[in-house]
Motif scaffolding. Structure first.
Motif, PDB file in Angstrom:
ATOM      1  N   ALA A 180       0.823  -1.211   0.000  1.00 22.66           N
ATOM      2  CA  ALA A 180       0.000   0.000   0.000  1.00 22.66           C
ATOM      3  C   ALA A 180       0.855   1.258   0.000  1.00 22.66           C
ATOM      4  N   LYS A 181       2.018   1.205   0.662  1.00 23.69           N
ATOM      5  CA  LYS A 181       2.864   2.397   0.745  1.00 23.69           C
ATOM      6  C   LYS A 181       3.458   2.776  -0.607  1.00 23.69           C
ATOM      7  N   ASP A 182       3.461   1.834  -1.559  1.00 20.29           N
ATOM      8  CA  ASP A 182       4.013   2.115  -2.886  1.00 20.29           C
ATOM      9  C   ASP A 182       2.986   2.707  -3.827  1.00 20.29           C
ATOM     10  N   LEU A 183       1.745   2.847  -3.354  1.00 20.80           N
ATOM     11  CA  LEU A 183       0.654   3.281  -4.228  1.00 20.80           C
ATOM     12  C   LEU A 183       0.125   4.649  -3.818  1.00 20.80           C
ATOM     13  N   PHE A 184      -0.108   5.481  -4.824  1.00 13.98           N
ATOM     14  CA  PHE A 184      -0.785   6.763  -4.631  1.00 13.98           C
ATOM     15  C   PHE A 184      -2.263   6.511  -4.887  1.00 13.98           C
ATOM     16  N   VAL A 185      -3.110   6.892  -3.935  1.00 12.01           N
ATOM     17  CA  VAL A 185      -4.542   6.593  -4.019  1.00 12.01           C
ATOM     18  C   VAL A 185      -5.311   7.886  -4.263  1.00 12.01           C
ATOM     19  N   GLU A 186      -6.184   7.870  -5.280  1.00  8.28           N
ATOM     20  CA  GLU A 186      -7.056   9.018  -5.535  1.00  8.28           C
ATOM     21  C   GLU A 186      -8.421   8.532  -5.981  1.00  8.28           C
ATOM     22  N   TRP A 187      -9.392   9.426  -5.927  1.00  7.90           N
ATOM     23  CA  TRP A 187     -10.759   9.062  -6.286  1.00  7.90           C
ATOM     24  C   TRP A 187     -10.882   8.877  -7.798  1.00  7.90           C
TER      25      TRP A 187
ATOM     26  N   GLU B  47      -5.424  13.540  -3.069  1.00 10.62           N
ATOM     27  CA  GLU B  47      -4.971  12.230  -2.641  1.00 10.62           C
ATOM     28  C   GLU B  47      -5.892  11.704  -1.536  1.00 10.62           C
ATOM     29  N   VAL B  48      -6.237  10.430  -1.611  1.00 10.98           N
ATOM     30  CA  VAL B  48      -7.057   9.804  -0.576  1.00 10.98           C
ATOM     31  C   VAL B  48      -6.147   9.390   0.572  1.00 10.98           C
ATOM     32  N   PRO B  49      -6.443   9.831   1.805  1.00 14.01           N
ATOM     33  CA  PRO B  49      -5.576   9.508   2.956  1.00 14.01           C
ATOM     34  C   PRO B  49      -5.739   8.049   3.385  1.00 14.01           C
ATOM     35  N   ALA B  50      -5.111   7.138   2.635  1.00 16.17           N
ATOM     36  CA  ALA B  50      -5.198   5.713   2.956  1.00 16.17           C
ATOM     37  C   ALA B  50      -3.811   5.105   2.797  1.00 16.17           C
ATOM     38  N   VAL B  51      -3.244   4.608   3.886  1.00 18.11           N
ATOM     39  CA  VAL B  51      -1.865   4.107   3.862  1.00 18.11           C
ATOM     40  C   VAL B  51      -1.791   2.605   4.108  1.00 18.11           C
ATOM     41  N   SER B  52      -2.935   1.940   4.181  1.00 19.81           N
ATOM     42  CA  SER B  52      -2.964   0.487   4.343  1.00 19.81           C
ATOM     43  C   SER B  52      -4.082  -0.041   3.461  1.00 19.81           C
ATOM     44  N   TRP B  53      -4.050  -1.361   3.191  1.00 21.11           N
ATOM     45  CA  TRP B  53      -5.104  -1.931   2.364  1.00 21.11           C
ATOM     46  C   TRP B  53      -6.450  -1.878   3.062  1.00 21.11           C
ATOM     47  N   GLU B  54      -6.456  -1.948   4.375  1.00 19.65           N
ATOM     48  CA  GLU B  54      -7.711  -1.834   5.112  1.00 19.65           C
ATOM     49  C   GLU B  54      -8.317  -0.444   4.922  1.00 19.65           C
ATOM     50  N   ALA B  55      -7.458   0.591   4.991  1.00 20.82           N
ATOM     51  CA  ALA B  55      -7.939   1.967   4.814  1.00 20.82           C
ATOM     52  C   ALA B  55      -8.386   2.203   3.370  1.00 20.82           C
ATOM     53  N   ILE B  56      -7.667   1.622   2.413  1.00 17.97           N
ATOM     54  CA  ILE B  56      -8.042   1.758   1.006  1.00 17.97           C
ATOM     55  C   ILE B  56      -9.413   1.125   0.766  1.00 17.97           C
ATOM     56  N   ALA B  57      -9.600  -0.083   1.305  1.00 19.20           N
ATOM     57  CA  ALA B  57     -10.883  -0.772   1.137  1.00 19.20           C
ATOM     58  C   ALA B  57     -12.023   0.012   1.790  1.00 19.20           C
ATOM     59  N   ALA B  58     -11.755   0.609   2.949  1.00 16.59           N
ATOM     60  CA  ALA B  58     -12.787   1.381   3.643  1.00 16.59           C
ATOM     61  C   ALA B  58     -13.167   2.632   2.843  1.00 16.59           C
TER      62      ALA B  58
ATOM     63  N   GLU C 295     -16.817   6.887  -8.445  1.00 16.82           N
ATOM     64  CA  GLU C 295     -17.009   5.547  -9.005  1.00 16.82           C
ATOM     65  C   GLU C 295     -16.183   4.500  -8.275  1.00 16.82           C
ATOM     66  N   GLY C 296     -15.130   4.935  -7.608  1.00 17.90           N
ATOM     67  CA  GLY C 296     -14.224   4.004  -6.951  1.00 17.90           C
ATOM     68  C   GLY C 296     -12.890   4.677  -6.707  1.00 17.90           C
ATOM     69  N   LEU C 297     -11.818   3.916  -6.790  1.00 17.26           N
ATOM     70  CA  LEU C 297     -10.480   4.434  -6.514  1.00 17.26           C
ATOM     71  C   LEU C 297      -9.533   4.158  -7.681  1.00 17.26           C
ATOM     72  N   MET C 298      -8.557   5.033  -7.834  1.00 17.25           N
ATOM     73  CA  MET C 298      -7.417   4.819  -8.715  1.00 17.25           C
ATOM     74  C   MET C 298      -6.194   4.599  -7.843  1.00 17.25           C
ATOM     75  N   LEU C 299      -5.431   3.544  -8.123  1.00 18.78           N
ATOM     76  CA  LEU C 299      -4.223   3.203  -7.373  1.00 18.78           C
ATOM     77  C   LEU C 299      -3.050   3.238  -8.342  1.00 18.78           C
ATOM     78  N   LYS C 300      -2.089   4.139  -8.109  1.00 21.17           N
ATOM     79  CA  LYS C 300      -0.992   4.346  -9.042  1.00 21.17           C
ATOM     80  C   LYS C 300       0.346   4.141  -8.348  1.00 21.17           C
ATOM     81  N   ARG C 301       1.199   3.364  -8.970  1.00 24.74           N
ATOM     82  CA  ARG C 301       2.540   3.216  -8.410  1.00 24.74           C
ATOM     83  C   ARG C 301       3.217   4.580  -8.379  1.00 24.74           C
TER      84      ARG C 301
END
Length: 581
Positions: free
Chosen positions: A257-264, A393-404, A422-428
């Motif tokens: 999860a730390k390697d991914l940038f999360v956005e809406w 950026e979505v403040p999620a630093v773990s897979w649990e937080a990303i899923a939530a 619609e969901g999330l975009m996860l980018k290295r």
């Protein structure tokens, strides 16, 4: 089928001077006729070939064997870059009605389901089968239609239809109406052109908007006979980077999860906004869809604030008082040639920016995502335009937080904005911006679709390979007093089912038709009899254009509910509850 130019070449080499002098006009016509037949044969093969690689092989073979300019016009037709102002479906109906019985044509069209195919099959053969004088190459057809006046079109089309067989007539009609429907995307057609030489499809994409049919300079470059065409367009389209769905093939555990940038992932349309100064020092701005279609004319309010020298990648939305509006509001502005002041005021467009591709002439695509992101943040801050803002950026630093965050975006966003996710975009974080859909770089994790059980009410034939099947469905849910419920249409869908399920639904429609309205069949539906469909959809909006007052986003058939009686299908209140949370 032997390609026309090879067949003609063989005849020419074998013919003596006396043969040529006696039959030159007939010979030239046959060469052109065969080239038109090669194009019709290509479309026919493509329409029945389901595999992408097989379609590509057919295209490469055609482009390699057919000479200029015919192959260039074929490529333009396949990429949607040909249009003919005066050759419209209404004109074709008039032509065939003059040659055949109008009632018989109407019945046949209802049965076949495709206008071009119906006319091609019904068009009466001319009294004489001898070819007439004149050129009937694909290039001649295209160039004649481009210059012909409206009054000339009927006679031209009639003469051409007389000269061709059924497949040739079908291909001609598909060409002039622009509705090829042979399962070839513009990207696949350009990929086939690239395969003629040692060229990448993305190289063609980047110069495509500076090219004109029949693309002779393009083919000369691809085949190694000339240098690469130089585009002088200051704002060309750059091929976009796409994401893979997050599923079993891309297990989240394979990516920290730390390697991914999360956005809406916003519910708009993906766009590319490019602006720069041309050689004369004038500001040029252009808005592209993700496939490279120029949609600038529909969004003059966005062009007006594109005073920068950059190329940005983002989501086109309608935003009112800072809140993202439903996709149905954006639809009111899409596919328009113009947008007047009232439309712009009622449905103000905005761009939520994901990425920065070019800045002041410097190509940033090779940089890691995080470096591009830092430059993007500085760019948006300096721009200072509320119509163009940054995708947070979505403040999620773990897979649990990303899923939530995916499951409950309303915990992090205000109401209207949460509904537009619609969901999330996860980018290295180290990913360069690569065209296409590279593996292991970007992922999309969409929210689970909504599901509703609805009753099939109406069916219509599909197009292309599905023209002999009832594959377009209208479905409804129950509404009204429980003692006097009626079915209210709530959506239409034409995909999501398997080929086996298509056959089953088609059989049900044919066996249970209770009424006909032109090409539409009304299917038996009631409390005790009918077919229940589980419908999946991405979202729901209020609509004044639909009888139910609701509009589904991306509805598709999830499965057939043979196990469920129609009386147990969902009610309109189920859908209403989705709108209220």
């Amino acid at each position: 089928m032997v390609p026309g130019f090879l067949l003609c070449g063989g005849l020419f080499n074998r013919a003596g001077p006396s043969t040529l002098s006696g039959g030159l006009i007939l010979f030239l016509f046959f060469c052109a006729w065969a080239r038109m037949q090669a194009f019709s044969h290509l479309l026919d093969r493509l329409s029945y070939e389901p595999g992408r690689l097989a379609k590509e092989a057919l295209l490469v073979d055609y482009l390699r064997k057919v000479p200029d300019p015919d192959r260039g016009y074929a490529l333009a037709a396949l990429t949607g870059d040909l249009s003919f102002r005066h050759a419209k479906p209404a004109l074709l109906r008039e032509l065939v009605s003059a040659r055949t019985d109008a009632v018989l044509f109407g019945l046949s069209y209802d049965f076949v389901g495709d206008l071009s195919e119906t006319i091609a099959l019904m068009w009466p053969a001319p009294a004489s089968s001898a070819p007439k004088e004149g050129d009937l190459s694909l290039a001649a057809v295209v160039e004649t239609l481009k210059t012909a006046g409206k009054a000339e079109i009927p006679e031209l089309l009639s003469n051409w239809l007389d000269r061709l067989d059924e497949t040739g007539r079908w291909a001609l009609l598909k060409l002039v109406t622009g509705g090829l429907r042979v399962g070839v995307s513009a990207r696949l057609a350009k990929t086939a052109a690239a395969r003629l030489g040692n060229v990448q499809p993305d190289e063609i994409e980047e110069i495509w908007h500076g090219l004109e049919p029949p693309y002779e300079a393009l083919f000369a470059w691809v085949e190694g006979r000339a240098d690469k065409p130089q585009s002088r367009d200051p704002v060309p389209f750059r091929p976009v980077m796409l994401a893979h769905p997050l599923d079993a093939d891309s297990d989240p555990e394979n990516h920290a999860a730390k390697d991914l940038f999360v956005e809406w992932k916003w519910d708009g349309i993906r766009i590319q906004a490019a602006a720069a100064r041309n050689e004369a020092g004038q500001q040029v701005a252009r808005l592209y869809s993700r496939t490279g279609e120029d949609i600038s004319a529909a969004f003059p309010d966005i062009l007006a604030v594109m005073t920068f020298d950059a190329v940005i990648d983002g989501e086109l939305l309608v935003r009112r008082e800072g809140a993202v509006q439903p996709f149905s509001d954006l639809q009111k502005r899409l596919n328009r040639k113009t947008a007047g002041p009232k439309l712009q005021r009622d449905y103000p467009a905005a761009i939520r920016v994901y990425d920065l591709l070019v800045l002041e002439g410097e190509d940033l695509r090779a940089l890691p995502f995080l470096e591009r992101r830092r430059k993007l943040e500085a760019f948006i801050l300096a721009l200072g335009r509320p119509e163009i803002d940054l995708s947070a950026e979505v403040p999620a630093v773990s897979w649990e937080a990303i899923a939530a965050a995916r499951e409950s975006p309303e915990q992090l966003l205000a109401g209207p904005d949460a509904a537009a996710v619609e969901g999330l975009m996860l980018k290295r974080r180290d990913a360069p911006y690569l065209p296409g859909r590279p593996k292991g770089q970007w992922f999309k994790w969409k929210r689970d679709p909504y599901l509703v059980d609805a009753v099939l009410m109406y069916a219509q034939r599909g197009h292309g390979k599905r023209s002999s099947f009832y594959s377009d469905y209208t479905f409804g849910v129950w509404s009204g007093d429980p003692e006097n419920e009626v079915l209210v249409p709530v959506g239409k869908a034409y995909f999501g089912f398997t080929d086996e399920e298509l056959v089953q639904i088609d059989r049900f429609v044919r066996s249970n038709t209770v009424n006909r309205f032109g090409p539409v069949r009304e299917v038996l539906h009631g409390k005790e009899a009918g077919l229940v469909l589980e419908v999946a959809f991405e979202g729901l909006n209020r609509s004044t254009r639909h009888k139910s007052g609701l509009a589904m986003r991306f509805p598709r058939i999830s499965r057939l509910r043979w196990d469920k009686p129609p009386a147990e299908a969902d009610r309109i209140e189920t859908l209403e509850a989705l709108l209220t949370g």
